[in-house]
Design an enzyme around this catalytic site. Sequence first.
Site, PDB file in Angstrom:
ATOM      1  N   LYS A  94       0.827  -1.225   0.000  1.00 26.74           N
ATOM      2  CA  LYS A  94       0.000   0.000   0.000  1.00 26.74           C
ATOM      3  C   LYS A  94       0.858   1.270   0.000  1.00 26.74           C
ATOM      4  O   LYS A  94       0.634   2.197  -0.778  1.00 26.74           O
ATOM      5  CB  LYS A  94      -0.939  -0.028   1.215  1.00 26.74           C
ATOM      6  CG  LYS A  94      -1.646   1.285   1.522  1.00 26.74           C
ATOM      7  CD  LYS A  94      -2.601   1.707   0.433  1.00 26.74           C
ATOM      8  CE  LYS A  94      -3.256   3.047   0.758  1.00 26.74           C
ATOM      9  NZ  LYS A  94      -3.913   3.625  -0.400  1.00 26.74           N
ATOM     10  N   LYS A 130       1.862  11.532   5.380  1.00 30.74           N
ATOM     11  CA  LYS A 130       2.038  10.354   6.247  1.00 30.74           C
ATOM     12  C   LYS A 130       2.415   9.122   5.412  1.00 30.74           C
ATOM     13  O   LYS A 130       3.346   8.391   5.761  1.00 30.74           O
ATOM     14  CB  LYS A 130       0.729  10.065   7.010  1.00 30.74           C
ATOM     15  CG  LYS A 130       0.722   8.735   7.746  1.00 30.74           C
ATOM     16  CD  LYS A 130      -0.694   8.226   8.035  1.00 30.74           C
ATOM     17  CE  LYS A 130      -1.440   7.839   6.792  1.00 30.74           C
ATOM     18  NZ  LYS A 130      -2.745   7.202   7.046  1.00 30.74           N
TER      19      LYS A 130
END
Length: 308
Positions: free
Chosen positions: A175, A244
């Site tokens: 991911k 992030k």
Amino acid sequence: MSLPKLGFIGIGRMGMPMARRLIQAGYSVVVFDPNAEAVKSLVKEGATGAENPAEVATNSEVILLSLPTPDIVDAVAFGENGIVYGVDSDTQKTVIDLSTTGPEGARALAEGLSSKGIKSIDCPVSGGVGGAEKGTLALMASGDPSVVENVGDVLKVLGNSFLVGPEPGMGQMIKVINNLVSVTALAITSEALVLGTKAGLNPDVMVDVFNASSGQSNASLTKIPKFVLTRSFDFGFALDLSVKDARLCLEQSEALGVPMVVGSAVREMLKITKAKLGPQADMTSIIQPVEEWAGIKVRGANAKPENS
Ligand code: NAD
């Protein structure tokens, strides 16, 4: 066979449409989010509201999380009134973490839950708010294959699952790599459009040419035409989350000794954009600092009027 009772924690841009799809598919869903408005709106659609994650855990068998950061996932699982305080030894619970938390976060979550007898799968998603609404997300599941199989029907409502591997954290690894690839395409295509526009090219035509040529990417096919050329900048992914994700990927590249020169530059562009526009601005606004430096804006024929 009766459907398992579901819990859903984190009713944000992604969580809201995912939880809604599960309700519409016939599941009973208990929801929690500190944003009372989000909970209220899902309760109107058939969900049951809970006061905290422990109450969600008590009243459900499968608990889905869609939360912003690893720290928040940790607090929701193990903090005050966390999931672990809502379980008893009689009922088997499974947690599906759909958040992007990085491999280390996923391993810590799985370990902590397992010590309390709770099964879990690491299952970050890709496909944006549009994919969450349509049920076409890519779900990158990792963990015990039999646990993934047991929740297969639930995952099917949300999109297409890939069993990435047997260890928690493997889903997170692909991911965060995927997201760095994706935001890199967005960053370079944005810079290219500013250059072309300053050189006198029509940005709509440029995007058409990219999409028929080797410059094509998800950015040129979707994000740029829908959210940049229109100047709406509302794809639905906050810069804070994109920063992030880049951090989580680059932490892994450092830990594994793999230099990511290009990825590091893109991370800096994200940080500059966040510093200028704020953490909640959309990731598609990564073009704006480049526009400011170049003294030109990239506007498509369907751009909304300036200052609207
Ligand atoms: P968001 O900020 O819109 O939603 C997060 C939700 O979590 C908010 O409703 C917030 O109130 C809630 N929350 C915060 N603290 C909480 C707590 N302690 N307990 C319960 N709920 C709490 O974020 P999002 O865009 O929906 O993203 C959620 C996750 O999915 C993130 O990890 C993100 O990286 C990932 N993701 C997002 C997208 C996207 O396009 N938006 C795509 C793929 C993956």
